[in-house]
Design a protein around this motif. Structure first.
Motif, PDB file in Angstrom:
ATOM      1  N   CYS A  97      -4.697   5.894  -2.316  1.00 28.56           N
ATOM      2  CA  CYS A  97      -3.992   4.712  -1.816  1.00 28.56           C
ATOM      3  C   CYS A  97      -3.888   3.713  -2.968  1.00 28.56           C
ATOM      4  O   CYS A  97      -4.901   3.181  -3.418  1.00 28.56           O
ATOM      5  CB  CYS A  97      -4.742   4.089  -0.651  1.00 28.56           C
ATOM      6  SG  CYS A  97      -4.116   2.471  -0.152  1.00 28.56           S
ATOM      7  N   LEU A 105       0.833  -1.198   0.000  1.00 30.53           N
ATOM      8  CA  LEU A 105       0.000   0.000   0.000  1.00 30.53           C
ATOM      9  C   LEU A 105       0.866   1.246   0.000  1.00 30.53           C
ATOM     10  O   LEU A 105       1.825   1.327   0.757  1.00 30.53           O
ATOM     11  CB  LEU A 105      -0.895   0.000   1.240  1.00 30.53           C
ATOM     12  CG  LEU A 105      -1.765  -1.246   1.423  1.00 30.53           C
ATOM     13  CD1 LEU A 105      -2.184  -1.408   2.862  1.00 30.53           C
ATOM     14  CD2 LEU A 105      -2.966  -1.175   0.506  1.00 30.53           C
ATOM     15  N   ALA A 163      -2.886   0.188  -4.261  1.00 31.16           N
ATOM     16  CA  ALA A 163      -2.720  -1.155  -3.708  1.00 31.16           C
ATOM     17  C   ALA A 163      -2.169  -2.096  -4.762  1.00 31.16           C
ATOM     18  O   ALA A 163      -2.519  -2.004  -5.939  1.00 31.16           O
ATOM     19  CB  ALA A 163      -4.050  -1.682  -3.185  1.00 31.16           C
TER      20      ALA A 163
END
Length: 114
Positions: A22, A4, A24
């Motif tokens: 964010c 992350l 991922a």
């Protein structure tokens, strides 16, 4: 393993807005719910917003009505739109699964100050 990377924080005046991102990567197919957490100085990390794969969202009382969590599944990215920020929102913000399964990233600092 889930990796992350948070971004988008900064210094903003009270009443202002920020959008956190964010990114991922890794074993994300097994994750059914993602969330944004924050940790203010001297306080424990807390979950402020969560979103399921089906799009169900929930928020902590302190941010409900001001923050919006969303995802771009094509980009494997989770966002947190933060409006009407106040000094109590000052914290390092992190994303992770709910419950958290990955190692915590570095987070992104949000400072609300005039």
């Amino acid at each position: 393993q889930l990796q992350l990377v948070e971004s988008g924080g900064g210094l903003v005046q009270p009443g202002g807005s920020l959008r956190l991102s964010c990114a991922a990567s890794g074993i994300i197919f097994s994750i059914t719910r993602m969330g944004w957490y924050r940790q203010a100085p001297g306080k424990q990390r807390e979950l402020v917003a969560g979103i399921t794969r089906g799009g169900t969202k929930n928020y902590a009382d302190a941010v409900r009505g001001r923050f919006t969590i969303s995802t771009d599944n094509a980009k494997n990215t989770v966002y947190l739109q933060m409006n009407s920020l106040n000094a109590e929102d000052t914290a390092v913000y992190y994303c992770n699964a709910v419950p958290a399964v990955a190692s915590w990233g570095q987070g992104t600092q949000v400072t609300v100050s005039s």
